[in-house]
Design a protein around this motif. Structure first.
Motif, PDB file in Angstrom:
ATOM      1  N   GLN A   1      52.703 -28.211 -26.040  1.00  0.00           N
ATOM      2  CA  GLN A   1      52.654 -29.611 -26.468  1.00  0.00           C
ATOM      3  C   GLN A   1      52.294 -30.494 -25.286  1.00  0.00           C
ATOM      4  OE1 GLN A   1      56.274 -31.354 -28.092  1.00  0.00           O
ATOM      5  NE2 GLN A   1      55.081 -32.821 -29.298  1.00  0.00           N
ATOM      6  N   ASP A   2      51.226 -31.269 -25.452  1.00  0.00           N
ATOM      7  CA  ASP A   2      50.837 -32.265 -24.457  1.00  0.00           C
ATOM      8  C   ASP A   2      51.506 -33.586 -24.808  1.00  0.00           C
ATOM      9  OD1 ASP A   2      47.840 -30.561 -24.655  1.00  0.00           O
ATOM     10  OD2 ASP A   2      48.956 -30.743 -22.780  1.00  0.00           O
ATOM     11  N   PRO A   3      51.728 -34.460 -23.815  1.00  0.00           N
ATOM     12  CA  PRO A   3      52.425 -35.735 -24.068  1.00  0.00           C
ATOM     13  C   PRO A   3      51.756 -36.548 -25.166  1.00  0.00           C
ATOM     14  CG  PRO A   3      52.238 -35.346 -21.718  1.00  0.00           C
ATOM     15  CD  PRO A   3      51.421 -34.275 -22.385  1.00  0.00           C
ATOM     16  N   GLY A   4      52.557 -37.016 -26.126  1.00  0.00           N
ATOM     17  CA  GLY A   4      52.043 -37.854 -27.201  1.00  0.00           C
ATOM     18  C   GLY A   4      51.253 -37.115 -28.258  1.00  0.00           C
ATOM     19  N   LYS A   5      51.236 -35.799 -28.196  1.00  0.00           N
ATOM     20  CA  LYS A   5      50.482 -34.983 -29.152  1.00  0.00           C
ATOM     21  C   LYS A   5      51.410 -34.054 -29.912  1.00  0.00           C
ATOM     22  CE  LYS A   5      46.304 -36.287 -27.780  1.00  0.00           C
ATOM     23  NZ  LYS A   5      45.328 -36.963 -28.697  1.00  0.00           N
ATOM     24  N   GLY A   6      50.901 -33.493 -31.008  1.00  0.00           N
ATOM     25  CA  GLY A   6      51.663 -32.493 -31.727  1.00  0.00           C
ATOM     26  C   GLY A   6      51.554 -31.139 -31.054  1.00  0.00           C
ATOM     27  N   PRO A   7      52.520 -30.260 -31.297  1.00  0.00           N
ATOM     28  CA  PRO A   7      52.456 -28.912 -30.727  1.00  0.00           C
ATOM     29  C   PRO A   7      51.218 -28.168 -31.194  1.00  0.00           C
ATOM     30  CG  PRO A   7      54.662 -29.386 -31.539  1.00  0.00           C
ATOM     31  CD  PRO A   7      53.776 -30.477 -32.032  1.00  0.00           C
ATOM     32  N   GLU A   8      50.638 -27.395 -30.271  1.00  0.00           N
ATOM     33  CA  GLU A   8      49.465 -26.583 -30.562  1.00  0.00           C
ATOM     34  C   GLU A   8      49.890 -25.119 -30.614  1.00  0.00           C
ATOM     35  OE1 GLU A   8      46.469 -26.831 -27.568  1.00  0.00           O
ATOM     36  OE2 GLU A   8      45.377 -25.081 -28.302  1.00  0.00           O
ATOM     37  N   PHE A   9      49.610 -24.453 -31.726  1.00  0.00           N
ATOM     38  CA  PHE A   9      50.008 -23.060 -31.909  1.00  0.00           C
ATOM     39  C   PHE A   9      49.298 -22.152 -30.913  1.00  0.00           C
ATOM     40  CE2 PHE A   9      51.249 -19.204 -33.753  1.00  0.00           C
ATOM     41  CZ  PHE A   9      50.135 -18.409 -33.954  1.00  0.00           C
ATOM     42  N   LEU A  10      50.088 -21.248 -30.288  1.00  0.00           N
ATOM     43  CA  LEU A  10      49.521 -20.279 -29.356  1.00  0.00           C
ATOM     44  C   LEU A  10      49.593 -18.851 -29.894  1.00  0.00           C
ATOM     45  CD1 LEU A  10      51.067 -21.591 -25.996  1.00  0.00           C
ATOM     46  CD2 LEU A  10      48.688 -21.828 -26.766  1.00  0.00           C
ATOM     47  N   PHE A  11      50.815 -18.371 -30.154  1.00  0.00           N
ATOM     48  CA  PHE A  11      51.006 -16.974 -30.531  1.00  0.00           C
ATOM     49  C   PHE A  11      52.112 -16.823 -31.580  1.00  0.00           C
ATOM     50  CE2 PHE A  11      48.524 -15.588 -27.017  1.00  0.00           C
ATOM     51  CZ  PHE A  11      48.942 -16.267 -25.880  1.00  0.00           C
ATOM     52  N   THR A  12      52.019 -15.737 -32.347  1.00  0.00           N
ATOM     53  CA  THR A  12      53.115 -15.238 -33.158  1.00  0.00           C
ATOM     54  C   THR A  12      53.383 -13.803 -32.746  1.00  0.00           C
ATOM     55  OG1 THR A  12      52.301 -16.512 -35.047  1.00  0.00           O
ATOM     56  CG2 THR A  12      54.037 -14.924 -35.466  1.00  0.00           C
ATOM     57  N   LEU A  13      54.674 -13.480 -32.556  1.00  0.00           N
ATOM     58  CA  LEU A  13      55.093 -12.113 -32.271  1.00  0.00           C
ATOM     59  C   LEU A  13      56.086 -11.702 -33.337  1.00  0.00           C
ATOM     60  CD1 LEU A  13      55.677 -12.643 -28.453  1.00  0.00           C
ATOM     61  CD2 LEU A  13      53.745 -11.428 -29.471  1.00  0.00           C
ATOM     62  N   TYR A  14      55.963 -10.481 -33.827  1.00  0.00           N
ATOM     63  CA  TYR A  14      56.792 -10.067 -34.960  1.00  0.00           C
ATOM     64  C   TYR A  14      57.786  -8.966 -34.632  1.00  0.00           C
ATOM     65  CZ  TYR A  14      53.616 -12.777 -37.887  1.00  0.00           C
ATOM     66  OH  TYR A  14      52.886 -13.785 -38.452  1.00  0.00           O
ATOM     67  N   SER A  15      57.471  -8.100 -33.645  1.00  0.00           N
ATOM     68  CA  SER A  15      58.372  -6.981 -33.396  1.00  0.00           C
ATOM     69  C   SER A  15      58.440  -6.686 -31.905  1.00  0.00           C
ATOM     70  CB  SER A  15      57.893  -5.749 -34.159  1.00  0.00           C
ATOM     71  OG  SER A  15      56.571  -5.422 -33.809  1.00  0.00           O
ATOM     72  N   ALA A  16      59.577  -6.126 -31.488  1.00  0.00           N
ATOM     73  CA  ALA A  16      59.805  -5.792 -30.079  1.00  0.00           C
ATOM     74  C   ALA A  16      58.702  -4.874 -29.575  1.00  0.00           C
ATOM     75  CB  ALA A  16      61.174  -5.151 -29.920  1.00  0.00           C
ATOM     76  N   GLY A  17      58.221  -5.188 -28.387  1.00  0.00           N
ATOM     77  CA  GLY A  17      57.140  -4.413 -27.785  1.00  0.00           C
ATOM     78  C   GLY A  17      55.768  -5.007 -28.007  1.00  0.00           C
ATOM     79  N   GLU A  18      55.690  -5.971 -28.910  1.00  0.00           N
ATOM     80  CA  GLU A  18      54.400  -6.584 -29.204  1.00  0.00           C
ATOM     81  C   GLU A  18      53.989  -7.521 -28.080  1.00  0.00           C
ATOM     82  OE1 GLU A  18      54.382  -8.561 -32.940  1.00  0.00           O
ATOM     83  OE2 GLU A  18      52.205  -8.935 -32.943  1.00  0.00           O
ATOM     84  N   GLU A  19      52.692  -7.579 -27.797  1.00  0.00           N
ATOM     85  CA  GLU A  19      52.131  -8.461 -26.783  1.00  0.00           C
ATOM     86  C   GLU A  19      50.898  -9.158 -27.352  1.00  0.00           C
ATOM     87  OE1 GLU A  19      53.297  -5.770 -22.819  1.00  0.00           O
ATOM     88  OE2 GLU A  19      51.199  -6.189 -23.303  1.00  0.00           O
ATOM     89  N   LYS A  20      50.699 -10.424 -26.957  1.00  0.00           N
ATOM     90  CA  LYS A  20      49.521 -11.180 -27.349  1.00  0.00           C
ATOM     91  C   LYS A  20      48.981 -11.887 -26.103  1.00  0.00           C
ATOM     92  CE  LYS A  20      49.563 -10.808 -32.007  1.00  0.00           C
ATOM     93  NZ  LYS A  20      50.142 -11.839 -32.887  1.00  0.00           N
ATOM     94  N   GLU A  21      47.663 -11.998 -26.021  1.00  0.00           N
ATOM     95  CA  GLU A  21      47.042 -12.642 -24.861  1.00  0.00           C
ATOM     96  C   GLU A  21      46.023 -13.673 -25.296  1.00  0.00           C
ATOM     97  OE1 GLU A  21      46.391  -8.698 -22.313  1.00  0.00           O
ATOM     98  OE2 GLU A  21      45.873 -10.507 -21.190  1.00  0.00           O
TER      99      GLU A  21
END
Lengths: 110, 112
Positions: free
Chosen positions: A38-58
């Protein structure tokens, strides 16, 4: 009680100095864990979803990982434009409501 | 693809007045969520609408209410405004339960 704790509250780094942000959670059955910026004065911007242990996203200089108790957002060789507040949220299996952390304010100095 | 749009950007009201905030979700998204973010504080969940129905509400008084229209757009109404209602009100949409929420840039509500 479901809970999300982010640390540190604020982090100041020099440009190029890699580091990690932490999101610890307590939830009775995890449906998913979400990272936002989230940048100042802005809404949050989606980056990643993780669902299970061991999962990685880049994505570019960001890498998110997940264990059964916490998630890390690793920032490699950050640039000043990576400065923002990074928010973590979890969603429990029993419902669809997001439980939000308070965020980590990241400042990258040139 | 157009993102979530909110209007107005800024809204100034006085105590006791009523405010209406509007949100248009991403095309194809049927769920709309409303959050309050007071200065320096985290996101507080207000309301969730899905397919025109209120599915859940957060720990806010009944003077916070809303609705979702057949085109999935939504409005948030706040009655009897109080000074502590001053905040950034964020709307998000998602394509379904469990899917990531995508946010608009919010309406800044200031109560004088």
């Amino acid at each position: 009680e479901d809970q999300v704790t982010q640390s540190p509250e604020a982090l100041r780094l020099q440009e190029g100095e890699s580091s990690s942000l932490n999101c610890s959670y307590t939830v009775s059955g995890l449906r998913g864990l979400f990272w936002y910026r989230q940048d100042p004065g802005k809404g949050p911007e989606f980056l990643f979803t993780l669902y299970s242990a061991g999962e990685e996203k880049e994505k570019e200089r960001l890498k998110a990982t997940l264990t059964k108790k916490e998630s890390f957002l690793h920032i490699t060789a950050p640039k000043p434009e990576d400065s923002a507040t990074y928010l973590c949220a979890v969603q429990a299996l029993r419902n669809y409501q997001l439980i939000w952390g308070a965020g980590t304010k990241l400042i990258i100095k040139p | 693809e157009a993102g979530v749009t909110q209007s107005p950007t800024h809204l100034i009201k006085t105590r006791g007045q009523q405010a209406t905030l509007r949100c248009s979700p991403i095309s194809g998204h049927t769920s709309v969520y409303w959050y309050q973010q007071a200065l320096g504080l985290g996101l507080q969940f207000l309301l969730w609408y899905d397919e025109g129905e209120e599915r859940n509400r957060g720990n806010f008084p009944p003077r916070f209410s809303g609705r979702q229209f057949p085109n999935y757009s939504s409005e948030l109404n706040v009655n009897a405004l109080e000074l502590e209602d001053s905040a950034l009100y964020l709307c998000a949409s998602s394509s379904g339960r469990g899917q990531p929420q995508h946010f608009g840039d919010g309406t800044r509500l200031s109560i004088l």
